[in-house]
Design a protein around this motif. Structure first.
Motif, PDB file in Angstrom:
ATOM      1  N   PRO A 184       1.293   6.294  -3.446  1.00 42.83           N
ATOM      2  CA  PRO A 184       2.109   6.209  -5.182  1.00 42.83           C
ATOM      3  C   PRO A 184       1.979   7.441  -5.662  1.00 42.83           C
ATOM      4  O   PRO A 184       0.740   8.164  -6.221  1.00 42.83           O
ATOM      5  CB  PRO A 184       0.720   5.505  -5.587  1.00 42.83           C
ATOM      6  CG  PRO A 184       0.519   4.259  -4.471  1.00 42.83           C
ATOM      7  CD  PRO A 184       0.823   5.564  -3.485  1.00 42.83           C
ATOM      8  N   ASN A 197      -6.276   0.428   2.125  1.00 45.46           N
ATOM      9  CA  ASN A 197      -4.905   0.200   2.481  1.00 45.46           C
ATOM     10  C   ASN A 197      -4.495   0.019   3.532  1.00 45.46           C
ATOM     11  O   ASN A 197      -4.178  -0.253   4.608  1.00 45.46           O
ATOM     12  CB  ASN A 197      -3.665   0.636   1.580  1.00 45.46           C
ATOM     13  CG  ASN A 197      -3.459   0.544  -0.420  1.00 45.46           C
ATOM     14  OD1 ASN A 197      -3.622  -0.963   0.132  1.00 45.46           O
ATOM     15  ND2 ASN A 197      -4.272   0.945  -0.511  1.00 45.46           N
ATOM     16  N   MET A 227      13.451  -4.055  -1.638  1.00 48.60           N
ATOM     17  CA  MET A 227      15.165  -3.171  -2.292  1.00 48.60           C
ATOM     18  C   MET A 227      14.971  -3.508  -3.608  1.00 48.60           C
ATOM     19  O   MET A 227      15.321  -2.639  -4.468  1.00 48.60           O
ATOM     20  CB  MET A 227      16.106  -3.156  -1.208  1.00 48.60           C
ATOM     21  CG  MET A 227      16.192  -2.584   0.188  1.00 48.60           C
ATOM     22  SD  MET A 227      15.521  -0.581  -0.024  1.00 48.60           S
ATOM     23  CE  MET A 227      17.119   0.071   0.811  1.00 48.60           C
ATOM     24  N   SER A 228      15.818  -4.897  -3.660  1.00 48.00           N
ATOM     25  CA  SER A 228      15.634  -5.393  -5.009  1.00 48.00           C
ATOM     26  C   SER A 228      14.628  -5.615  -5.930  1.00 48.00           C
ATOM     27  O   SER A 228      14.341  -5.845  -7.362  1.00 48.00           O
ATOM     28  CB  SER A 228      16.146  -6.835  -4.743  1.00 48.00           C
ATOM     29  OG  SER A 228      14.929  -7.276  -3.706  1.00 48.00           O
ATOM     30  N   ASP A 229      13.367  -4.549  -5.221  1.00 52.07           N
ATOM     31  CA  ASP A 229      12.350  -4.954  -6.505  1.00 52.07           C
ATOM     32  C   ASP A 229      12.433  -3.393  -7.235  1.00 52.07           C
ATOM     33  O   ASP A 229      11.998  -2.414  -7.093  1.00 52.07           O
ATOM     34  CB  ASP A 229      10.803  -4.643  -4.942  1.00 52.07           C
ATOM     35  CG  ASP A 229       9.589  -5.090  -5.982  1.00 52.07           C
ATOM     36  OD1 ASP A 229       9.917  -5.129  -7.747  1.00 52.07           O
ATOM     37  OD2 ASP A 229       8.747  -4.713  -5.815  1.00 52.07           O
ATOM     38  N   ALA A 230      12.312  -3.931  -8.527  1.00 52.98           N
ATOM     39  CA  ALA A 230      12.933  -3.054  -9.686  1.00 52.98           C
ATOM     40  C   ALA A 230      11.634  -2.391 -10.100  1.00 52.98           C
ATOM     41  O   ALA A 230      11.371  -1.433 -10.839  1.00 52.98           O
ATOM     42  CB  ALA A 230      13.215  -3.893 -10.627  1.00 52.98           C
ATOM     43  N   THR A 231      10.460  -3.092  -9.724  1.00 52.24           N
ATOM     44  CA  THR A 231       8.777  -2.928 -10.176  1.00 52.24           C
ATOM     45  C   THR A 231       7.807  -1.573  -9.581  1.00 52.24           C
ATOM     46  O   THR A 231       7.100  -1.523  -9.645  1.00 52.24           O
ATOM     47  CB  THR A 231       8.260  -3.979 -10.705  1.00 52.24           C
ATOM     48  OG1 THR A 231       7.858  -4.188  -9.603  1.00 52.24           O
ATOM     49  CG2 THR A 231       8.118  -4.534 -11.836  1.00 52.24           C
ATOM     50  N   GLU A 232       9.104  -1.732  -8.227  1.00 51.69           N
ATOM     51  CA  GLU A 232       8.650  -0.562  -7.257  1.00 51.69           C
ATOM     52  C   GLU A 232       8.619   1.164  -7.688  1.00 51.69           C
ATOM     53  O   GLU A 232       9.199   1.945  -8.542  1.00 51.69           O
ATOM     54  CB  GLU A 232       9.589   0.011  -6.290  1.00 51.69           C
ATOM     55  CG  GLU A 232       9.301   0.310  -4.468  1.00 51.69           C
ATOM     56  CD  GLU A 232      10.707   0.736  -4.055  1.00 51.69           C
ATOM     57  OE1 GLU A 232      10.343   1.535  -2.720  1.00 51.69           O
ATOM     58  OE2 GLU A 232      11.353  -1.235  -3.211  1.00 51.69           O
ATOM     59  N   VAL A 233       6.627   1.018  -7.426  1.00 48.50           N
ATOM     60  CA  VAL A 233       6.577   2.509  -7.819  1.00 48.50           C
ATOM     61  C   VAL A 233       7.413   3.935  -6.870  1.00 48.50           C
ATOM     62  O   VAL A 233       7.386   3.623  -5.503  1.00 48.50           O
ATOM     63  CB  VAL A 233       5.333   2.554  -7.862  1.00 48.50           C
ATOM     64  CG1 VAL A 233       4.986   1.868  -9.248  1.00 48.50           C
ATOM     65  CG2 VAL A 233       4.563   2.304  -6.868  1.00 48.50           C
ATOM     66  N   ALA A 234       7.229   5.215  -7.495  1.00 49.79           N
ATOM     67  CA  ALA A 234       7.674   6.268  -6.496  1.00 49.79           C
ATOM     68  C   ALA A 234       6.923   6.578  -5.704  1.00 49.79           C
ATOM     69  O   ALA A 234       5.162   6.380  -6.214  1.00 49.79           O
ATOM     70  CB  ALA A 234       8.219   7.313  -8.076  1.00 49.79           C
ATOM     71  N   THR A 235       6.450   6.986  -4.445  1.00 46.12           N
ATOM     72  CA  THR A 235       5.902   7.067  -3.143  1.00 46.12           C
ATOM     73  C   THR A 235       6.379   8.762  -2.782  1.00 46.12           C
ATOM     74  O   THR A 235       7.861   9.323  -3.463  1.00 46.12           O
ATOM     75  CB  THR A 235       6.077   6.415  -2.294  1.00 46.12           C
ATOM     76  OG1 THR A 235       7.022   6.441  -1.839  1.00 46.12           O
ATOM     77  CG2 THR A 235       5.610   5.415  -3.013  1.00 46.12           C
TER      78      THR A 235
END
Lengths: 398, 110
Positions: B35, B56, B1-9
């Motif tokens: 992604p 994956n 949640m706090s990961d700012a680099t999380e990509v849009a999926t």
């Protein structure tokens, strides 16, 4: 991309692109066309007669499940008057056949058909070791030869004279290609025939899905939500068969019509083989052509692409080829060639077209001297294989 | 949640049948958060999904049973929302949220 509409009803969204003609069809039209084409094959080849008892060779896999479903539908729709029975062979391959048999048992309930399961132990009874050895060999050829006989013998137990199998166009194309690559035109010719077995054999076998693409069979099963079993047999096919299969699938990707084209080429070549079968689709009103010997039916079970070119397989393949003893045929063709070359009109005459009354020793359907099963050899393939297995066992015991 | 680099999926479902289940944990249906963009920045398409699944989701080392020479193995059918992928642009089809992609093998015995 805007969704394409069905070319048939022009209202529903197209979901299928047919490999044979690139037609885009919706689900309902596809199902109808698929069934109509199988009906056409059945009627034009006069496969059935009213009141006939027919056993469906059922493995629980996609092909035989679709065959059972389509035959039930057509039998009711077009009043074939057939009495349909599911016939399964239990080869005793644990983790494969026992699971797939569960599927067949469900199919029997779904299609309201009686089911008969015949075990190898029952057929080749008493000889547990032989059955066990067959199992260990785990080879499509062994399995195919024994299963074909097992289907016949199972049918006989039920008093049924006609067995239908789920062989599809891809299977036939694969066999045509394999026989072409082996230079075995006689067997190529017989493998294209829609009906095998003749008046002398007690059980005739036919392939109503002979012109149906494997792709469409899978899509038919998917769209009709049929219950089929699809775990790979724990044994892999011989490298040669696997390669032929892989080639066909790659050709289909580039040129989808290739599969039916190979089947048709096989039928055309069959007509060039002296004394062999005539075209099997009797569209122009002629009766189905000369019947092929049952043992030349399509082998293997059309499983996965070959990934295991193991030495064991290669060795067995070699032994099998020796056993089959069709070297005679290869010599036959060569002999015919040289004979005609000495003739004066060699330019105009292709020896393979033949029919000039020169006594070519071609295979003639008779009965196995050991077990009495129909065979084009003195000793049928199953007895040959059994003999080989017994020899192996003796060696092991020493 | 706090990961700012999380990509849009993109949320999609992927189904495997005809024997392909065995390559993917013996499970038929998978929910996948794909992604939304490829590394090149282009929108995710089927080719990208196939590569993503191999890297994956596949539990089996035999990726050659699914992919051959960088493309889906001949003999495996791809259905996009129940339609043959040949009607949808094959590998180039751009994946939409809640799409259902089915891979079904025709290669098994029958």
């Amino acid at each position: 991309m805007r969704p394409a509409l069905c070319v048939n009803c022009k209202t529903e969204r197209a979901l299928i692109k047919r490999p044979k003609n690139h037609e885009k069809l919706c689900k309902a039209c596809f199902i109808a066309v698929f069934e109509d084409e199988v009906h056409h094959t059945i009627t034009s080849s006069r496969l059935f007669s009213p009141g006939e008892k027919v056993a469906i060779g059922a493995s629980g896999g996609k092909d035989s499940t679709v065959l059972a479903s389509v035959l039930k539908t057509l039998n009711e729709r077009h009043n074939y008057g057939l009495e349909l029975v599911l016939l399964s062979i239990d080869e005793g391959i644990k983790g494969y056949r026992d699971d797939s048999l569960e599927t067949v048992k469900r199919n029997a309930v779904q299609y309201e058909m009686p089911l008969k399961v015949v075990g190898y132990d029952e057929l080749y009874g008493g000889e547990d070791q032989v059955v066990e050895t067959i199992g260990k060999k785990g080879n499509c050829t062994y399995c195919g030869v024994f299963r074909r006989q097992a289907l016949d013998r199972g049918a006989k137990m039920l008093g049924i004279k006609h067995v239908v199998t789920g062989h599809n166009a891809d299977d036939v194309a694969e066999t045509v290609l394999m026989n072409l690559l082996r230079g075995d035109l006689a067997r190529l010719s017989r493998s294209t025939s829609i009906v095998t077995g003749d008046s002398r054999s007690e059980v005739k076998r036919s392939k109503p899905l002979k012109y149906s693409y494997e792709k469409e069979i899978v899509l038919y099963a998917h769209h009709k939500k049929l219950d089929y079993f699809s775990t790979e047999c724990i044994y892999s096919p011989e490298a040669f068969r696997g390669s032929a299969r892989g080639l066909i699938k790659q050709l289909e990707r580039v040129r989808p019509t290739a599969i039916l084209d190979i089947v048709r080429s096989g039928e055309d070549m069959a007509r060039l083989v002296p004394g062999e079968s005539k075209p099997s689709c009797a569209c122009k009103g002629q009766a189905p052509g000369a019947l092929a010997s049952a043992e030349d039916d399509i082998g293997g079970c059309g499983s996965q692409n070959g990934r295991t070119p193991g030495n064991e397989m290669a060795a067995m393949d070699k032994r099998l080829r020796e056993n089959e003893a069709h070297e005679g045929l290869e010599i036959d063709v060569a002999k015919a060639m040289s004979e005609s070359k000495t003739g004066s009109e060699r330019q105009r005459e292709l020896p393979i077209r033949g029919g000039h009354g020169d006594s070519k020793p071609r295979q003639v359907l008779g009965n196995c001297k050991r077990c009495g099963y129909m065979s084009s050899q003195d000793i049928c393939q199953a007895c040959m294989l059994l003999e080989g297995l017994n020899k192996n066992r003796a060696q092991i015991q020493i | 949640m706090s990961d700012a680099t999380e990509v849009a999926t993109i949320p999609i479902t992927v189904d495997f049948s005809g024997g392909l289940e065995m390559l993917f944990d013996n499970q038929r249906r998978h929910s996948v958060a794909l992604p939304a963009a490829q590394t090149s920045g282009k929108p995710a398409n089927i080719a990208f999904l196939i590569d993503y699944l191999c890297k994956n989701l596949m539990k089996d080392p035999r990726s050659d049973l699914f992919v051959l020479d960088g493309h889906i193995r001949p003999g495996i059918l791809v259905l996009i929302n129940d339609a043959d992928w040949e009607l949808e642009g094959e590998e180039a089809y751009e994946i939409q949220p809640r799409d259902n992609i089915l891979f079904v093998s025709t290669l098994h015995g029958g």
